[in-house]
Each structure stands twice: as C-alpha cells, then as structure tokens.
Scaffold this active site. Structure first.
Site, mmCIF file in Angstrom:
data_model
loop_
_atom_site.group_PDB
_atom_site.id
_atom_site.type_symbol
_atom_site.label_atom_id
_atom_site.label_comp_id
_atom_site.label_asym_id
_atom_site.label_seq_id
_atom_site.Cartn_x
_atom_site.Cartn_y
_atom_site.Cartn_z
ATOM 1 N N ASP A 23 30.688 25.973 -5.894
ATOM 2 C CA ASP A 23 30.778 26.363 -4.549
ATOM 3 C C ASP A 23 32.193 26.550 -4.225
ATOM 4 O O ASP A 23 33.215 25.987 -4.796
ATOM 5 C CB ASP A 23 30.043 25.504 -3.546
ATOM 6 N N ASP B 211 23.798 31.118 2.525
ATOM 7 C CA ASP B 211 23.117 29.947 2.912
ATOM 8 C C ASP B 211 21.762 29.897 3.979
ATOM 9 O O ASP B 211 21.370 28.885 4.277
ATOM 10 C CB ASP B 211 24.387 28.813 3.744
#
Length: 703
Positions: free
Chosen positions: A447, A520
């Site tokens: 990430d 997300d």
C-alpha cells in the site's frame, strides 16, 4: 533513405507507418490502422500551406523539438543551462528490425544532443510501444525542460472525441467523454504516482463516428509510476495530436555529457471496434505483461481490515479465518495493525516486527493455524511510509522527504520515505526479504497511503541543484527495483498493488504485480461504476474486488449479497466483510457464490471481454468468452427500476451478447435453456429482475 521512403511496423492486425517529412528534418505518421491502411495517400497529408506557421507546426510529426516547432506544441525543450531554448536537428540514420522494431536518430551537433525515436511491436497484440532516448553528445551538460515519450497523431476527420478516466479517492476510474474540435485538453498527476484524479490513459475517436460498433478507436497508456502529463491538441488544419510523458518534480532535469535519458514507454493501441474493442486490446496486452504468472489462479482471499481495523489479535483473526475457510476462501490476509506500535494510524510504520501482544504465540504459530485450515497466508505492508513516532524515524530522520528549515506535512499521520535513496531501497528490500523468508507468507499487499509533499533531501550540500537530483524519477526507479527484487527473489509470492485505492495503477506496476486494488470504495453501485471504467483500460485478472457490508457513498441504494458477489467475481474475488456477523443463510449463499466463481474464474481472467451497456442503463453486464469459445460467462446487474409486474404488464430485461456464432447453440448450464447464437445476438439474454433478485451469473456452454 529518401524523404519519401516509409518504415512499416506490423502488429497482429494493424499497421503503423512512419516516413520522413518532405525535407527529411523530422519523422511523420503516414498511416495507422488495419493492415492495408498504408496502401494509398496518407490521410495525415496536409496542403503544406502554412501562413503564420512553419511546415513543422502543421506536420503530423512523431516527435519534434522546440526550435523546429515553435508554435503548436513541441515534444522536447532542450538548452544549455542559461542558453537559448531549442534544437534544430537533422536526420542521421535508421535501424529497422523487420516490421517489429525501429530506431530513428536525429542529431543536433551545435547543442550536443542525439535523439533516438524507438518503436517496438508486442507479439500477440495490437500494441506499438514508443519511447525516446536522449543522449548528451557534447562537452557540456544539457537542461531538459520537456521530454515527452512520444507524440501520437490520430487520423480523425471531424475533430476528436476523447474518452478518459477521472475521479478522486473512492471514486476512481469514472469514464468521461468530451469533444475536442479545436484547442487543448490536458490532464496530469503531480502526486508521485498515477493519482486518483486521472489515469494515464486516453482513447480517441473521430467525433463524427458512433462511440461503439465498427468505429476506429485509438488509445494510449503511459508506463510510469510517477508524475505524468497527457496533452491533446486539435491543431490548425484539423490535426489531432497527443503528447504524453513524465513530469519532473524539479521542473527540468540535467543531462551530463555522455549520459542518456530514456523516457517511459508509451503503449499505442488501435481497434476497429470502438471502446469495447480497444478494451480487449488492452486486456490482451496486460496478459502479456503478466507473463508466466498469468497461469497461476488468483485465489479467493479474505482480508480482515473491514472486520477488525487496527484491532488485530490472534484470537480474533483466527475466528475470522475459520469462518472464511468454511466459506471456501483460499487465502487469509491480515491487513494494517499487525506490527509493533500500530494501535492506530499515528505509529508503527517503519518498524515491521509482529506485535507480540497481538500474537502471543508468535506470528509463525498463527500462520500455522491458518494454513491448517487449508488457506494460504498474506500480510499488508506500506514499505514507503514511516511514522514520526517510529524507531526507524528516530534512527534515520534524513530518510523521509523534507526541505531543510521548512515544516513537514503529515498525511494520514505519516511521512514518506525517499525511495530514490539506495540506502532506503536496501532497507525496504531487507525488510521484505526478512518477512518473506522467515514466515510462510505467500501474499503481500503493498500500500501507499500518501503522496510526497515537501519533496527534498535533507542534509545534502547547500547549493545542490535539484534538477540534478530528479527525485521523482529516482523514487520510481527505487520502487521498481524493489518490485523486481520481489519478483526474482520470491517468485511464489503473489503481490497486490495498492495506493489508497487506485492511485498507482499503470503498466509499470501491472507488469510487476499480480493484482491491484482499484478503489477503497467497496459499496455495490459505487464499485460497479469504478469497475466499469477500470475494465475499459485494464484486464479483469488484475482487478481485486471484495464483497463487504459497506454502504454507498455516491449511490446509497441497498443491494443484495448476490449483487455484491457478482460485482466482485467480475474480477478477482475477495471478501472483506465482518463474516462473523453474517447469518447462516448468508454464509451458505456466500459459499455457493465462491464455488461458482472457482468454476468460472479461468474464463473471467483469460477470456475475451465485452462490456454490455453501462451502470447508467437499467441492466448492464459483462460477457466473458472462454478461449476457443466453449463457454460464455455473463455477469449481469439490475441498476434501474423494475418492470412493474405483476400490477402492470412487464417484460424481462435483456442483454444482447456480442461476437457469437449465429449458427451455434448455447445452453444455460443452470436452467438448461437452449439458445441459438442468433437469438442471443438479436433478442438478447433475458433476466427477470425482482426486488430480491438484482444480479445474476449465467454460464452458457456452446454445443
């Protein structure tokens, strides 16, 4: 080579023809389209009447410097530091390699610059790769203010229809269209990554043509993990010219004598079949990028973030793992919160050691328990990030980007490491090697939750010229070095790319990862729109998608569990909900969907894709055709109102399938209903939507 000779580059079904301009000073596009499109006068040819312009400004130049092209947009702006901007080069040689590759050299002896235009076709696709090599041949350094990868001339007749992908965090990959009759369109990212706002991808069509169907459609995509820019110009005389390349953080870079700067590769694609056809060209190309890893099944994962957040402990994670295994998950991934000091987002990043309080028996013992359930194990990491309160930051504050004497900006309570530094790269490689070699980890989620802000290197001597540092390119090189190391040293590990969702999705990353995380936002209707845009540019086997309980952000309409599963299995299926709270009926339904996904995932990931309608239509879907055409998989969603039945007359919704053999027969493997190809093409596959039935997966076997 005479000025009127041409070089032909051939892909599977297309030809890209390049020639020299009338006086041999630059290269021009002569034709781009299906095989045979080069047999005739060039559609790019203009009258050469250039009142108030130079011939170079009106030419369909493949790449040209400021100096030769002073008015309508140059691809290269070079100078000696403090000198005049511009280059006036001459053609100095060609090195063709059959119809598969080409190099063209242009030299400016006064400036001391050799520019090499590079072309290469990709076997098995309709993609031509283009890039530029800039070599300082003089005795003094050069300053490069603009150095695009390539310019792409598009043979349209009535202005251009541009299709691009725009959005923001949690709303990435929104498909947008605009008409460009005259003027300029530009999009870029200066966030040190592809960014959430725009994707480095563009499709171009003639404004007079329909969007879909038998419509010549051209596309570009930039292979670059840092700052970038794409500019489209509808130029005087009607030409449409696209320029694309990276953008240096410092505004310019210095090129020392004897050194060469190589620009990122620009992938150029063509399809005669509209945006839908262009998407299939990109899908085939990205399967080539994946290489041998394409043969590995993308496993059904469970990720614990939505269920536990930072509250990670072995007992709670094992409870989730047991339930996930019962549903049929093949992989269990512990997300953020597994390492020391990570009780919230204010600490821990950089100190990549398992938290002994969370795993009192040790991480290996917990991994063994997960593997005993029949699942592989994975971890989330954010290797470029550092928490100000971490041990790493206390020991190496100089590793984080900052400008001496200036305040730093915290984003998500963290700083960003300068991955352009070799010592930082070595630290990240050593950290990942230690984790992957010491523990049975087969999946790594990488990430990146913040862009660089104060992008400087503290401690460097005063007066260091930032243009010589080229921090954006250095960071990209470091990022790719680490990923390349992972691929070679740990080939068994599946790597997922993520950057706060979809902020770092482009071909350099896709070539080195197995899947990426488009957003997300996992709400059902929001996600459907994100994935619809994503699949125009990228392949299903790269698209990680989770079933969660998330409510809609931009479209709050409630949707069934089936809607969520069908949406997620349209790519690489994952689950992120708190499955401890699911009822027995929900768990049974989930297990059924996971079993169906496993049966069709090879078709979804390897098949030819047709996008059927859009989320703006009452019914939309995706058609996947197995190589060889033996099976068709159709995912379908009801996104609009119902038909009013039984109170008023209503008819089933239908999706017309594409590309089938009209004379063949297809049987629904669940219902046994038999259709002809002509029926599915003309009348369409029927769906009887109800309030409880808003999505479906149909598998058709060709007889």
């Amino acid at each position: 080579m005479t000025p009127h000779d041409r070089w032909l580059l051939r892909t599977d079904t297309t030809t890209y023809a390049v020639t020299l301009g009338p006086d041999g000073r630059w290269a021009e596009l002569a034709a781009w389209g299906p095989h045979g499109a080069e047999a005739g006068p060039s559609p790019m040819d203009r009258s050469r009447r250039t009142h108030f312009l130079t011939p170079a400004d009106a030419a369909p130049a493949e790449y040209i410097p400021y100096g030769l092209r002073p008015f309508t947009g140059a691809d290269l702006i070079a100078q000696h530091p403090g000198g005049e901007r511009g280059s006036w080069w001459r053609f100095t040689g060609a090195a063709p390699d059959g119809d598969r590759a080409l190099r063209l050299d242009f030299t400016d002896d006064v400036l001391g610059l050799r520019t090499t235009l590079c072309y290469e076709t990709v076997p098995g696709t309709d993609v031509v790769l283009r890039w530029t090599e800039l070599t300082c041949t003089g005795e003094s350094e050069l300053r490069l203010e603009r150095f695009d990868s390539a310019a792409v001339n598009v043979p349209v007749q009535a202005g251009a229809r541009l299709t691009y992908l725009a959005g923001q965090w949690s709303q990435e990959f929104q498909l947008r269209h605009m008409e460009l009759a005259r003027g300029r369109f530009e999009m870029e990212s200066t966030q040190g990554s592809a960014g959430h706002a725009y994707a480095p991808w563009l499709a171009i069509q003639d404004s007079a043509a329909p969007t879909e169907g038998a419509t010549p459609t051209y596309g570009i995509a930039l292979e670059w993990s840092g700052n970038w820019r794409i500019t489209a110009d509808a130029e005087p005389g009607g030409s449409v010219r696209i320029r694309a390349g990276r953008v240096p953080h410092e505004g310019a870079v210095r090129l020392a004598p004897g050194t060469t700067l190589t620009t990122p590769r620009l992938a150029c694609a063509f399809s005669p079949d509209g945006l839908d056809g262009l998407a299939r060209v990109w899908h085939r190309y990205e399967r080539r990028l994946t290489g041998a890893r394409m043969d590995r099944p993308r496993k059904v994962l469970y990720n614990s973030w939505e269920a536990t957040g930072f509250d990670v402990d072995a007992a709670g994670q094992l409870e989730l793992a047991k339930t996930a295994a019962e549903l049929g998950a093949e992989l269990f991934v512990v997300d953020d919160g597994w390492f020391t000091g990570r009780h919230d987002d204010t600490g821990g990043l950089g100190d990549w050691e398992p938290d002994p309080a969370g795993f009192p028996g040790g991480l290996d013992h917990f991994i063994d328990q997960v593997r005993a359930l029949g699942m592989d194990f994975g971890l989330w990491v954010e290797p470029e990030a550092v928490s100000p309160r971490s041990r790493l930051h206390a020991e190496h504050p100089e590793w984080a980007y900052r400008i001496d004497g200036r305040p730093v900006t915290l984003v998500r309570n963290q700083l960003l490491l300068d991955l352009g530094r070799p010592d930082v790269q070595d630290f990240v490689i050593g950290t990942l090697d230690r984790l992957l070699s010491s523990h049975a980890i087969s999946y790594l989620k990488w990430d990146m939750n913040r862009p660089p802000t104060e992008r400087g290197r503290p401690g460097h001597p005063a007066g260091t010229d930032p243009e010589r540092q080229d921090l954006d390119a250095a960071h990209v090189a470091g990022y790719l070095r680490v990923l390349d190391h992972l691929r070679s040293a740990h080939p068994h590990v599946t790597v997922e790319g993520c950057a706060g969702g979809g902020a770092r999705i482009e071909h350099a990353t896709l070539a080195r990862t197995d899947v990426v995380w488009p957003s997300d936002n996992t709400a059902p209707m929001d996600r459907l729109r994100i994935q619809y845009g994503y699949l125009h540019a990228h392949a299903p086997h790269t698209m990680s998608s989770w079933v969660t309980d998330a409510p809609g952000i931009f479209d709050p309409r409630p949707r069934s569990l089936a809607f969520r599963f069908v949406g997620s299995l349209a790519g690489v299926l994952g689950i992120g909900a708190d499955i401890r709270d699911w009822t027995p009926d929900q768990r049974a339904e989930a297990a059924g969907w996971i079993a169906r996904y496993k049966d069709v995932r090879d078709v979804v990931h390897h098949g030819e894709v047709h996008l059927l309608g859009s989320p703006d239509d009452p019914t939309c879907g995706i058609q996947y055709e197995e190589p060889g055409g033996h099976r068709l998989v159709v995912t379908a969603w009801n996104t609009g109102p119902l038909d009013g039945a039984p109170l008023v007359p209503g008819a089933a919704a239908r999706l017309r399938l594409r590309g089938l053999d009209p004379g063949a027969a297809y049987t629904d493997q669940d219902s046994g209903t038999r259709y002809s190809g002509a029926y599915l093409l003309h009348s369409g596959l029927p769906f009887a939507w109800t309030a409880a039935h808003d999505a479906e997966l149909v598998v058709l076997a060709r007889e």
